[in-house]
Motif scaffolding. Sequence first.
Motif, short mmCIF file in Angstrom:
data_model
loop_
_atom_site.label_atom_id
_atom_site.label_comp_id
_atom_site.label_asym_id
_atom_site.label_seq_id
_atom_site.Cartn_x
_atom_site.Cartn_y
_atom_site.Cartn_z
N GLY A 87 1.15 -1.16 0.12
CA GLY A 87 -0.19 0.09 0.03
C GLY A 87 0.84 1.41 -0.20
N CYS A 88 1.80 0.88 -0.66
CA CYS A 88 2.74 2.48 -0.28
C CYS A 88 2.34 3.22 -1.69
CB CYS A 88 4.19 1.84 -0.83
SG CYS A 88 4.51 1.56 -2.32
N GLY A 89 1.89 2.87 -2.17
CA GLY A 89 1.57 4.57 -3.64
C GLY A 89 1.91 4.89 -4.96
N ASN A 90 3.23 3.67 -4.39
CA ASN A 90 4.02 4.28 -5.90
C ASN A 90 3.43 3.81 -7.29
OD1 ASN A 90 6.09 5.07 -3.72
ND2 ASN A 90 7.39 2.86 -4.33
N CYS A 91 2.89 3.38 -7.17
CA CYS A 91 2.24 3.00 -9.04
C CYS A 91 1.51 4.18 -8.85
CB CYS A 91 1.58 1.59 -8.48
SG CYS A 91 0.29 1.40 -7.30
N GLN A 92 0.86 4.50 -8.03
CA GLN A 92 -0.21 5.40 -8.60
C GLN A 92 0.34 6.76 -8.25
OE1 GLN A 92 -3.30 5.93 -5.30
NE2 GLN A 92 -4.22 8.03 -6.65
N LEU A 93 1.66 7.17 -7.69
CA LEU A 93 2.07 8.08 -8.26
C LEU A 93 3.11 8.87 -9.38
CD1 LEU A 93 3.97 8.28 -4.65
CD2 LEU A 93 2.56 10.32 -5.57
N SER A 94 3.20 6.67 -10.14
CA SER A 94 3.93 6.64 -10.83
C SER A 94 3.65 6.54 -12.40
CB SER A 94 4.60 5.34 -10.88
OG SER A 94 4.61 4.38 -10.92
N CYS A 95 2.15 6.48 -12.49
CA CYS A 95 1.51 6.26 -13.53
C CYS A 95 0.65 8.00 -14.28
CB CYS A 95 0.05 5.66 -12.99
SG CYS A 95 -1.29 4.66 -14.07
N PRO A 96 1.02 8.02 -15.32
CA PRO A 96 0.91 8.90 -16.52
C PRO A 96 -0.46 9.03 -17.01
CG PRO A 96 1.85 7.65 -17.40
CD PRO A 96 1.98 6.46 -15.76
N ALA A 97 -0.62 7.75 -16.74
CA ALA A 97 -2.24 8.19 -17.71
C ALA A 97 -3.51 8.94 -16.73
CB ALA A 97 -2.72 6.48 -16.97
N GLU A 98 -4.15 8.97 -17.27
CA GLU A 98 -5.63 9.57 -17.25
C GLU A 98 -6.58 9.26 -17.78
OE1 GLU A 98 -7.22 12.07 -14.97
OE2 GLU A 98 -4.92 12.27 -14.75
N PRO A 99 -7.67 8.94 -16.85
CA PRO A 99 -7.78 9.07 -15.17
C PRO A 99 -6.70 7.37 -14.60
CG PRO A 99 -9.59 7.46 -16.33
CD PRO A 99 -8.84 8.25 -17.12
N ASN A 100 -5.64 7.88 -13.66
CA ASN A 100 -4.91 7.57 -13.07
C ASN A 100 -5.08 5.89 -13.05
OD1 ASN A 100 -3.04 5.79 -10.82
ND2 ASN A 100 -2.64 7.92 -11.13
N VAL A 101 -4.75 4.81 -13.44
CA VAL A 101 -5.04 3.02 -13.04
C VAL A 101 -5.38 3.10 -11.63
CG1 VAL A 101 -4.70 1.07 -13.90
CG2 VAL A 101 -3.82 3.01 -15.77
N PHE A 102 -4.71 3.51 -10.96
CA PHE A 102 -4.56 2.62 -9.56
C PHE A 102 -5.09 3.41 -8.25
CE2 PHE A 102 -0.96 1.34 -11.36
CZ PHE A 102 -0.77 -0.14 -11.27
N GLU A 103 -5.48 3.12 -7.64
CA GLU A 103 -6.11 4.15 -6.73
C GLU A 103 -6.50 3.15 -4.32
OE1 GLU A 103 -10.52 5.46 -3.95
OE2 GLU A 103 -10.10 5.44 -6.03
N ILE A 120 -1.86 2.96 -20.67
CA ILE A 120 -0.87 3.04 -21.70
C ILE A 120 0.38 1.63 -21.96
CG2 ILE A 120 -1.08 5.32 -21.70
CD1 ILE A 120 1.40 6.31 -20.59
N GLU A 121 0.13 0.64 -21.11
CA GLU A 121 0.97 -0.21 -20.81
C GLU A 121 2.86 0.14 -20.61
OE1 GLU A 121 0.20 -3.20 -23.89
OE2 GLU A 121 -1.46 -1.83 -24.66
N CYS A 122 2.80 1.55 -20.38
CA CYS A 122 4.39 1.62 -20.11
C CYS A 122 5.60 1.49 -19.10
CB CYS A 122 4.48 3.50 -19.34
SG CYS A 122 3.44 3.77 -18.11
N GLY A 123 4.71 -0.11 -18.14
CA GLY A 123 5.52 -0.15 -17.43
C GLY A 123 5.98 0.41 -16.18
N LEU A 124 5.74 1.95 -16.32
CA LEU A 124 6.16 2.35 -14.66
C LEU A 124 5.49 2.38 -13.45
CD1 LEU A 124 6.24 6.14 -15.89
CD2 LEU A 124 7.92 5.20 -15.49
N CYS A 125 4.49 1.12 -13.10
CA CYS A 125 3.88 0.69 -11.94
C CYS A 125 4.47 -0.10 -11.66
CB CYS A 125 2.24 0.89 -12.23
SG CYS A 125 2.14 -0.18 -13.52
N VAL A 126 5.36 -1.38 -12.12
CA VAL A 126 6.53 -2.41 -12.86
C VAL A 126 7.36 -2.06 -11.95
CG1 VAL A 126 6.90 -4.62 -13.04
CG2 VAL A 126 4.86 -3.56 -14.02
#
Length: 75
Positions: free
Chosen positions: A16-32, A53-59
């Motif tokens: 639950g750190c939120g790194n995925c949500q913070l790094s996601c550039p998609a609009e709307p955000n993919v994560f919550e 957008i399949e960028c993989g930043l969250c991974v």
Amino acid sequence: TISHQYPRVDKDLCIGCGNCQLSCPAEPNVFEVKFDPESDEDKSFVVNPEACIECGLCVGQCPVQAIILIGPDKE
């Protein structure tokens, strides 16, 4: 149905750190990040998989490797 890759979060690994949500550039955000009553902890949820957008930043930003990109044929 979703016709491209999108993330899946392993709730057992997610901290639950939120790194995925913070790094996601998609609009709307993919994560919550929100409270998960099953684990009694904050966890990341994929709330807008169609926006991915399949960028993989969250991974790459997940410190516990709880996220993978899956294709529509792997559900």
